[in-house]
Design an enzyme around this catalytic site. Sequence first.
Site, PDB file in Angstrom:
ATOM      1  N   LYS A   1      -7.978  -4.853  12.785  1.00 25.86           N
ATOM      2  CA  LYS A   1      -6.787  -4.269  13.255  1.00 25.86           C
ATOM      3  C   LYS A   1      -6.319  -4.986  14.477  1.00 25.86           C
ATOM      4  O   LYS A   1      -5.192  -4.865  15.096  1.00 25.86           O
ATOM      5  CB  LYS A   1      -6.812  -2.869  13.519  1.00 25.86           C
ATOM      6  CG  LYS A   1      -7.056  -2.313  11.814  1.00 25.86           C
ATOM      7  CD  LYS A   1      -5.868  -2.377  11.237  1.00 25.86           C
ATOM      8  CE  LYS A   1      -5.834  -1.678   9.855  1.00 25.86           C
ATOM      9  NZ  LYS A   1      -4.547  -1.653   9.051  1.00 25.86           N
TER      10      LYS A   1
ATOM     11  N   VAL B   1      -3.047  -7.542  -1.929  1.00 29.53           N
ATOM     12  CA  VAL B   1      -2.441  -8.364  -0.851  1.00 29.53           C
ATOM     13  C   VAL B   1      -3.474  -9.433  -0.409  1.00 29.53           C
ATOM     14  O   VAL B   1      -2.950 -10.410   0.226  1.00 29.53           O
ATOM     15  CB  VAL B   1      -2.092  -7.321   0.213  1.00 29.53           C
ATOM     16  CG1 VAL B   1      -0.651  -6.518   0.165  1.00 29.53           C
ATOM     17  CG2 VAL B   1      -2.962  -6.681   0.822  1.00 29.53           C
TER      18      VAL B   1
ATOM     19  N   GLY C   1       0.922  -1.018  -0.010  1.00 23.36           N
ATOM     20  CA  GLY C   1       0.054  -0.029  -0.209  1.00 23.36           C
ATOM     21  C   GLY C   1       1.009   1.217   0.143  1.00 23.36           C
ATOM     22  O   GLY C   1       0.594   2.304   0.494  1.00 23.36           O
TER      23      GLY C   1
ATOM     24  N   ASN D   1       1.647  -2.339   5.312  1.00 18.56           N
ATOM     25  CA  ASN D   1       0.788  -1.081   5.703  1.00 18.56           C
ATOM     26  C   ASN D   1      -0.834  -1.115   4.712  1.00 18.56           C
ATOM     27  O   ASN D   1      -1.455  -0.346   5.338  1.00 18.56           O
ATOM     28  CB  ASN D   1       1.657   0.131   5.176  1.00 18.56           C
ATOM     29  CG  ASN D   1       0.548   1.325   4.757  1.00 18.56           C
ATOM     30  OD1 ASN D   1       0.370   1.985   5.781  1.00 18.56           O
ATOM     31  ND2 ASN D   1       0.419   1.624   3.545  1.00 18.56           N
TER      32      ASN D   1
ATOM     33  N   TYR E   1     -13.525  -3.369  11.039  1.00 13.94           N
ATOM     34  CA  TYR E   1     -12.090  -2.786  10.768  1.00 13.94           C
ATOM     35  C   TYR E   1     -11.349  -2.958  12.275  1.00 13.94           C
ATOM     36  O   TYR E   1     -10.485  -3.291  12.450  1.00 13.94           O
ATOM     37  CB  TYR E   1     -12.328  -1.201  10.643  1.00 13.94           C
ATOM     38  CG  TYR E   1     -11.073  -0.515  10.396  1.00 13.94           C
ATOM     39  CD1 TYR E   1      -9.936  -0.537   9.287  1.00 13.94           C
ATOM     40  CD2 TYR E   1     -10.460   0.682  11.429  1.00 13.94           C
ATOM     41  CE1 TYR E   1      -8.980   0.079   9.255  1.00 13.94           C
ATOM     42  CE2 TYR E   1      -9.542   1.257  11.260  1.00 13.94           C
ATOM     43  CZ  TYR E   1      -8.528   1.061  10.144  1.00 13.94           C
ATOM     44  OH  TYR E   1      -7.457   1.562   9.976  1.00 13.94           O
TER      45      TYR E   1
ATOM     46  N   SER F   1       1.260   3.192  -2.546  1.00 11.81           N
ATOM     47  CA  SER F   1       1.063   3.983  -3.647  1.00 11.81           C
ATOM     48  C   SER F   1       0.258   5.509  -3.144  1.00 11.81           C
ATOM     49  O   SER F   1       0.406   6.372  -3.960  1.00 11.81           O
ATOM     50  CB  SER F   1      -0.034   3.476  -4.698  1.00 11.81           C
ATOM     51  OG  SER F   1      -1.198   3.045  -3.646  1.00 11.81           O
ATOM     52  N   ARG F   2      -0.015   5.403  -2.021  1.00 16.45           N
ATOM     53  CA  ARG F   2      -0.652   6.584  -1.350  1.00 16.45           C
ATOM     54  C   ARG F   2      -0.620   6.784   0.091  1.00 16.45           C
ATOM     55  O   ARG F   2      -0.289   5.932   0.492  1.00 16.45           O
ATOM     56  CB  ARG F   2      -2.299   6.773  -1.551  1.00 16.45           C
ATOM     57  CG  ARG F   2      -2.733   6.781  -3.263  1.00 16.45           C
ATOM     58  CD  ARG F   2      -4.151   6.581  -3.365  1.00 16.45           C
ATOM     59  NE  ARG F   2      -4.730   5.497  -3.249  1.00 16.45           N
ATOM     60  CZ  ARG F   2      -5.757   5.139  -2.203  1.00 16.45           C
ATOM     61  NH1 ARG F   2      -6.165   6.281  -1.693  1.00 16.45           N
ATOM     62  NH2 ARG F   2      -6.321   3.982  -1.867  1.00 16.45           N
TER      63      ARG F   2
ATOM     64  N   ALA G   1     -11.854  -5.051  14.597  1.00 14.86           N
ATOM     65  CA  ALA G   1     -11.547  -6.688  14.795  1.00 14.86           C
ATOM     66  C   ALA G   1     -10.494  -6.819  13.799  1.00 14.86           C
ATOM     67  O   ALA G   1      -9.383  -7.593  14.226  1.00 14.86           O
ATOM     68  CB  ALA G   1     -12.550  -7.577  14.510  1.00 14.86           C
TER      69      ALA G   1
ATOM     70  N   ILE H   1      -5.280  10.036  11.081  1.00 17.05           N
ATOM     71  CA  ILE H   1      -4.311  10.720  10.128  1.00 17.05           C
ATOM     72  C   ILE H   1      -4.962  11.264   8.944  1.00 17.05           C
ATOM     73  O   ILE H   1      -5.654  10.655   8.212  1.00 17.05           O
ATOM     74  CB  ILE H   1      -3.362   9.566   9.620  1.00 17.05           C
ATOM     75  CG1 ILE H   1      -2.707   8.995  11.046  1.00 17.05           C
ATOM     76  CG2 ILE H   1      -2.159   9.958   8.861  1.00 17.05           C
ATOM     77  CD1 ILE H   1      -1.993   9.622  11.973  1.00 17.05           C
TER      78      ILE H   1
HETATM   79  P1  NAP Z   1      -5.189   5.241   1.953  1.00 16.48           P
HETATM   80  O1  NAP Z   1      -4.833   6.409   1.803  1.00 16.48           O
HETATM   81  O2  NAP Z   1      -6.622   5.007   1.624  1.00 16.48           O
HETATM   82  O3  NAP Z   1      -4.387   4.385   1.153  1.00 16.48           O
HETATM   83  C1  NAP Z   1      -4.454   3.099   1.375  1.00 16.48           C
HETATM   84  C2  NAP Z   1      -3.169   2.290   0.638  1.00 16.48           C
HETATM   85  O4  NAP Z   1      -3.509   0.590   0.687  1.00 16.48           O
HETATM   86  C3  NAP Z   1      -3.064   2.671  -0.745  1.00 16.48           C
HETATM   87  O5  NAP Z   1      -1.880   2.501  -1.277  1.00 16.48           O
HETATM   88  C4  NAP Z   1      -3.872   1.327  -1.267  1.00 16.48           C
HETATM   89  O6  NAP Z   1      -3.395   0.876  -2.858  1.00 16.48           O
HETATM   90  C5  NAP Z   1      -3.438   0.312  -0.451  1.00 16.48           C
HETATM   91  N1  NAP Z   1      -4.448  -0.978  -0.545  1.00 16.48           N
HETATM   92  C6  NAP Z   1      -5.760  -0.921  -0.487  1.00 16.48           C
HETATM   93  N2  NAP Z   1      -6.215  -2.165  -0.470  1.00 16.48           N
HETATM   94  C7  NAP Z   1      -5.106  -2.891  -1.176  1.00 16.48           C
HETATM   95  C8  NAP Z   1      -4.903  -4.301  -1.496  1.00 16.48           C
HETATM   96  N3  NAP Z   1      -5.965  -5.299  -1.404  1.00 16.48           N
HETATM   97  N4  NAP Z   1      -3.553  -4.659  -1.826  1.00 16.48           N
HETATM   98  C9  NAP Z   1      -2.604  -3.779  -1.945  1.00 16.48           C
HETATM   99  N5  NAP Z   1      -2.774  -2.578  -1.314  1.00 16.48           N
HETATM  100  C10 NAP Z   1      -4.015  -2.198  -1.275  1.00 16.48           C
HETATM  101  O7  NAP Z   1      -5.138   5.029   3.501  1.00 16.48           O
HETATM  102  P2  NAP Z   1      -3.883   5.228   4.499  1.00 16.48           P
HETATM  103  O8  NAP Z   1      -4.672   6.119   5.557  1.00 16.48           O
HETATM  104  O9  NAP Z   1      -2.589   5.574   4.044  1.00 16.48           O
HETATM  105  O10 NAP Z   1      -3.951   3.831   5.502  1.00 16.48           O
HETATM  106  C11 NAP Z   1      -2.665   3.144   5.405  1.00 16.48           C
HETATM  107  C12 NAP Z   1      -2.763   2.067   6.620  1.00 16.48           C
HETATM  108  O11 NAP Z   1      -2.825   2.863   7.498  1.00 16.48           O
HETATM  109  C13 NAP Z   1      -3.921   1.276   6.566  1.00 16.48           C
HETATM  110  O12 NAP Z   1      -3.581  -0.020   7.230  1.00 16.48           O
HETATM  111  C14 NAP Z   1      -5.041   1.855   7.459  1.00 16.48           C
HETATM  112  O13 NAP Z   1      -5.832   0.833   8.187  1.00 16.48           O
HETATM  113  C15 NAP Z   1      -3.991   2.351   8.552  1.00 16.48           C
HETATM  114  N6  NAP Z   1      -4.433   3.486   9.337  1.00 16.48           N
HETATM  115  C16 NAP Z   1      -4.767   4.563   8.851  1.00 16.48           C
HETATM  116  C17 NAP Z   1      -5.393   5.725   9.596  1.00 16.48           C
HETATM  117  C18 NAP Z   1      -5.749   6.929   9.027  1.00 16.48           C
HETATM  118  O14 NAP Z   1      -6.521   7.707   9.864  1.00 16.48           O
HETATM  119  N7  NAP Z   1      -5.699   7.235   7.978  1.00 16.48           N
HETATM  120  C19 NAP Z   1      -5.607   5.359  10.928  1.00 16.48           C
HETATM  121  C20 NAP Z   1      -5.084   4.051  11.738  1.00 16.48           C
HETATM  122  C21 NAP Z   1      -4.616   3.376  10.615  1.00 16.48           C
HETATM  123  P3  NAP Z   1      -3.918   1.411  -3.969  1.00 16.48           P
HETATM  124  O15 NAP Z   1      -4.562   2.870  -4.234  1.00 16.48           O
HETATM  125  O16 NAP Z   1      -2.991   1.113  -5.133  1.00 16.48           O
HETATM  126  O17 NAP Z   1      -5.287   0.455  -4.393  1.00 16.48           O
END
Ligand code: NAP
Length: 241
Positions: free
Chosen positions: A153, A58, A11, A84, A149, A13-14, A151, A182
């Site tokens: 995590k 993944v 993950g 991630n 979500y 890419s973003r 469960a 975030i």
């Molecule tokens: P995001 O901006 O939505 O980015 C999600 C990333 O995960 C993207 O790069 C996406 O890739 C990738 N992804 C989703 N499904 C996938 C799959 N099946 N296979 C491979 N890649 C996949 O989210 P983020 O906020 O950066 O979150 C990153 C991590 O932090 C996650 O595990 C999330 O649960 C955790 N987290 C986030 C927050 C928050 O507030 N943002 C808080 C706590 C935990 P593509 O775009 O290429 O599909």
Amino acid sequence: MSGAKTVLITGGSRGIGAAAARRFAAAGYRVAVNYCRSEAQARALAEELGGIAVQADVSDPEQVRRMVDNVLDKFCQLDILICNAGVAQQKLFTDLTDGDWRRMFAVNVDGVFYTVRAVLPHMIHRKAGRIVTVSSMWGQVGGSCEAAYSASKAAVIGLTKALAKELGPSGIAVNCVAPGFIDTGMNAALTQEDREALRLETPLETIGTPEDVAESLFFLASDAARFLTGQVIAPNGGLVI
Ligand code: NAP
């Protein structure tokens, strides 16, 4: 460049994953940026960082195996794995479908299982490696309307701790980062009022950035964290203590 350490970020890419890719690259790591759908973003980032972009969903074990083979072909070794990739969904528990539940676990839990499993033979052979998983504050304390979500995590934290015990004797450390709120695409649906309420609820009175989480990921992957394994660190501004 060939002596540089290497990292695979799922993950990447973003959002948090992209910030982590930049953080590792700034420290001289060779970076493999995994993406699922955001090909253009992943390729642009990999080019910017002099790394590689590797496609895999993944939740698909075969795609994960191919991705890891591809990274090992290109880099010859893998020092760090950052698990991630993740998805989130807000829904009343009573509205959750079987498909919602399975998709959440397929990406957030199975994805970690498949990726760790694919890199382990290489890391065990080298008797070295650092793995960092990404959970969430909701995996620590549970979030209303985020049962699936939360469960998934919480499962990531349990998996991290078990792996730390099992893999420590093989020279592999496994730790977890559990971010708070975030500012990424994952939270794009929140209104300005929601965001302000969250900010004021947070003791440090600020919303986290992807870079804040990237610093924790980088620290846990670094030699500075040499004696840490099985730990959860929580960049969350004090929202969950
Ligand atoms: P995001 O901006 O939505 O980015 C999600 C990333 O995960 C993207 O790069 C996406 O890739 C990738 N992804 C989703 N499904 C996938 C799959 N099946 N296979 C491979 N890649 C996949 O989210 P983020 O906020 O950066 O979150 C990153 C991590 O932090 C996650 O595990 C999330 O649960 C955790 N987290 C986030 C927050 C928050 O507030 N943002 C808080 C706590 C935990 P593509 O775009 O290429 O599909």
